[in-house]
Design an enzyme around this catalytic site. Structure first.
Site, PDB file in Angstrom:
ATOM      1  N   LYS A 180       0.184   4.174  -0.285  1.00 43.50           N
ATOM      2  CA  LYS A 180      -0.781   5.196   0.580  1.00 43.50           C
ATOM      3  C   LYS A 180       0.045   6.495  -0.454  1.00 43.50           C
ATOM      4  O   LYS A 180      -0.137   6.319  -1.648  1.00 43.50           O
ATOM      5  CB  LYS A 180      -0.225   5.641   1.195  1.00 43.50           C
ATOM      6  CG  LYS A 180      -0.106   4.448   3.218  1.00 43.50           C
ATOM      7  CD  LYS A 180       0.313   4.665   3.822  1.00 43.50           C
ATOM      8  CE  LYS A 180      -0.644   3.243   4.572  1.00 43.50           C
ATOM      9  NZ  LYS A 180       0.490   3.655   5.941  1.00 43.50           N
TER      10      LYS A 180
ATOM     11  N   GLU B 268      -6.771   4.341   7.768  1.00 46.55           N
ATOM     12  CA  GLU B 268      -6.560   6.300   7.578  1.00 46.55           C
ATOM     13  C   GLU B 268      -7.622   7.120   6.417  1.00 46.55           C
ATOM     14  O   GLU B 268      -8.366   7.713   7.180  1.00 46.55           O
ATOM     15  CB  GLU B 268      -4.888   6.593   6.787  1.00 46.55           C
ATOM     16  CG  GLU B 268      -3.883   6.776   7.774  1.00 46.55           C
ATOM     17  CD  GLU B 268      -2.406   5.574   7.229  1.00 46.55           C
ATOM     18  OE1 GLU B 268      -2.320   5.679   5.332  1.00 46.55           O
ATOM     19  OE2 GLU B 268      -1.741   4.839   7.761  1.00 46.55           O
TER      20      GLU B 268
ATOM     21  N   ASN C 125       1.051  -1.180  -0.460  1.00 43.61           N
ATOM     22  CA  ASN C 125       0.200   0.006  -0.243  1.00 43.61           C
ATOM     23  C   ASN C 125       1.083   0.915   0.003  1.00 43.61           C
ATOM     24  O   ASN C 125       1.452   1.490   0.833  1.00 43.61           O
ATOM     25  CB  ASN C 125      -0.535  -0.068   1.207  1.00 43.61           C
ATOM     26  CG  ASN C 125      -1.681   1.264   1.420  1.00 43.61           C
ATOM     27  OD1 ASN C 125      -1.782   2.035   0.309  1.00 43.61           O
ATOM     28  ND2 ASN C 125      -2.407   1.152   2.612  1.00 43.61           N
TER      29      ASN C 125
ATOM     30  N   GLY D 296       3.053   2.274  10.542  1.00 42.51           N
ATOM     31  CA  GLY D 296       3.889   3.474  10.763  1.00 42.51           C
ATOM     32  C   GLY D 296       4.913   3.704  12.015  1.00 42.51           C
ATOM     33  O   GLY D 296       4.923   4.558  12.083  1.00 42.51           O
TER      34      GLY D 296
ATOM     35  N   GLU E 196      -4.578  -4.548  10.526  1.00 41.67           N
ATOM     36  CA  GLU E 196      -3.682  -4.058  10.489  1.00 41.67           C
ATOM     37  C   GLU E 196      -4.261  -3.323  12.108  1.00 41.67           C
ATOM     38  O   GLU E 196      -5.484  -2.463  12.014  1.00 41.67           O
ATOM     39  CB  GLU E 196      -4.391  -2.570   9.754  1.00 41.67           C
ATOM     40  CG  GLU E 196      -4.038  -3.434   7.821  1.00 41.67           C
ATOM     41  CD  GLU E 196      -3.153  -2.547   7.070  1.00 41.67           C
ATOM     42  OE1 GLU E 196      -2.186  -2.673   6.668  1.00 41.67           O
ATOM     43  OE2 GLU E 196      -3.304  -1.173   6.949  1.00 41.67           O
TER      44      GLU E 196
ATOM     45  N   SER F  18       3.685  -2.345  10.079  1.00 41.12           N
ATOM     46  CA  SER F  18       4.983  -2.371  10.304  1.00 41.12           C
ATOM     47  C   SER F  18       6.053  -4.345   9.905  1.00 41.12           C
ATOM     48  O   SER F  18       6.741  -4.236  10.454  1.00 41.12           O
ATOM     49  CB  SER F  18       5.889  -1.580  12.091  1.00 41.12           C
ATOM     50  OG  SER F  18       5.305  -0.640  11.838  1.00 41.12           O
TER      51      SER F  18
ATOM     52  N   GLY G  23       4.943   1.322   4.219  1.00 38.36           N
ATOM     53  CA  GLY G  23       6.639   1.943   3.962  1.00 38.36           C
ATOM     54  C   GLY G  23       7.379   0.729   3.725  1.00 38.36           C
ATOM     55  O   GLY G  23       8.252   1.728   2.610  1.00 38.36           O
TER      56      GLY G  23
ATOM     57  N   HIS H  61      -9.323   1.433   5.201  1.00 38.38           N
ATOM     58  CA  HIS H  61      -8.863   1.010   5.396  1.00 38.38           C
ATOM     59  C   HIS H  61      -8.032   2.661   6.671  1.00 38.38           C
ATOM     60  O   HIS H  61      -9.059   3.380   6.896  1.00 38.38           O
ATOM     61  CB  HIS H  61      -7.023   1.952   4.414  1.00 38.38           C
ATOM     62  CG  HIS H  61      -5.802   2.201   5.728  1.00 38.38           C
ATOM     63  ND1 HIS H  61      -5.034   2.934   5.736  1.00 38.38           N
ATOM     64  CD2 HIS H  61      -4.575   1.159   5.236  1.00 38.38           C
ATOM     65  CE1 HIS H  61      -3.941   2.436   6.622  1.00 38.38           C
ATOM     66  NE2 HIS H  61      -3.668   1.569   5.626  1.00 38.38           N
TER      67      HIS H  61
HETATM   68  P1  13P Z   1       3.167   0.640   7.563  1.00 37.44           P
HETATM   69  O1  13P Z   1       4.170  -0.761   7.084  1.00 37.44           O
HETATM   70  O2  13P Z   1       3.858   1.464   6.789  1.00 37.44           O
HETATM   71  O3  13P Z   1       3.187   0.432   9.431  1.00 37.44           O
HETATM   72  O4  13P Z   1       1.524   0.595   7.157  1.00 37.44           O
HETATM   73  C1  13P Z   1       1.601  -0.651   7.120  1.00 37.44           C
HETATM   74  C2  13P Z   1      -0.172  -0.207   6.084  1.00 37.44           C
HETATM   75  O5  13P Z   1      -0.979   1.127   6.803  1.00 37.44           O
HETATM   76  C3  13P Z   1      -0.817  -1.097   4.901  1.00 37.44           C
HETATM   77  O6  13P Z   1      -1.453  -0.720   4.887  1.00 37.44           O
END
Ligand code: 13P
Length: 253
Positions: free
Chosen positions: A14, A100, A12, A176, A170, A215, A237, A98
């Protein structure tokens, strides 16, 4: 991961990568994942790079998902994108709900259920995200929250189509933050989600793929994908760099 379910490694992105940066990524990724043919590989670029990524991955094993969609066919919804617009680009699927988008753009379980149902009626595969906050985990309400997200999110999908959905667990506190869930925590939550689905349909529970996200990185990918009820990863990430993302694909094979 059960041998009856193919692992998925999904990246992802983002709000990262212009079209030029996405092209550079895919040129770096494709040669690194040609041999990992037991793993499904998904990238989720921003809307502007979807068309370019579909073209650049055609004929490869990499699938392209959008990060968001509206459930309405068309209308006065400024800034939104419809399912038909994504189908026209030959996109394969869409991330739904998601954390977010739930947190920053007020998406809720009822509106997400409509999106999942609309996607099931389309050619696009839904990847539904669920997960608790740190406060919910500490307060002992994690299971109640997951139950609400999973049962409402799938409520408009007929039982015989549930296995076409992929779920991503998640935990918000792990996204993150560098703070990955322990193997026990990830397995416990993925198993709980599978048990919730079994309440609707035992065969769907056996077939549905449940991913972990938060993560995830090359160093922990093999352990997480090796868990009995974890069928892959949704990576933020660590999916932005082709070498690190490819390492995770290979680790899942
Ligand atoms: P990270 O791998 O950066 O923690 O993000 C996870 C995520 O939100 C994937 O959708």
């Amino acid at each position: 991961m059960s041998s009856s379910r193919r692992p998925v490694i999904a990246g992802n992105w983002k709000m990262h990568k212009t079209i030029a940066e996405a092209e550079q990524f895919i040129q770096g990724l494709l040669p690194r994942v040609t041999t990992a043919d037991s793993v499904d590989v998904v990238i989720c670029p921003p809307f502007t790079a979807l068309g370019a990524m579909v073209d650049s991955t055609r004929g490869s094993r990499v699938e392209v998902y959008a990060q968001h969609v509206n459930d309405q066919p068309e209308g006065a919804f400024t800034g939104e994108i419809s399912i038909a617009m994504l189908e026209e680009l030959d996109v394969h699927g869409v991330i739904i709900g998601h954390s977010e988008r739930r947190g920053l753009y007020a998406e809720n379980d009822v509106s997400l259920a409509k999106k999942v149902a609309a996607l099931i009626d389309s050619s696009l595969a839904p990847l539904l995200c669920v997960g608790e906050t740190e406060a919910e985990r500490d307060a002992g309400t994690m299971e109640a929250r997951l139950r609400e997200q999973v049962t409402t999110g799938l409520s408009e999908v007929p039982s015989d189509r549930i296995a076409e959905v992929t779920i991503a667990y998640e935990p918000i506190w792990a996204i993150g933050t560098g703070r990955v869930a322990t193997a026990d925590q990830a397995q416990e939550a993925c198993a709980f989600i599978r048990a919730l689905i079994a309440e609707r349909d035992a065969s769907a529970a056996e077939q549905i793929r449940i991913l972990y996200g938060g993560s995830a990185k090359p160093e922990n990918a093999a352990e997480l994908v090796g868990l009995a009820d974890c069928d892959g990863l949704l990576v933020g990430g660590a999916s932005l760099d082709p070498a690190s993302f490819a390492e995770m694909v290979v680790a899942a094979g």
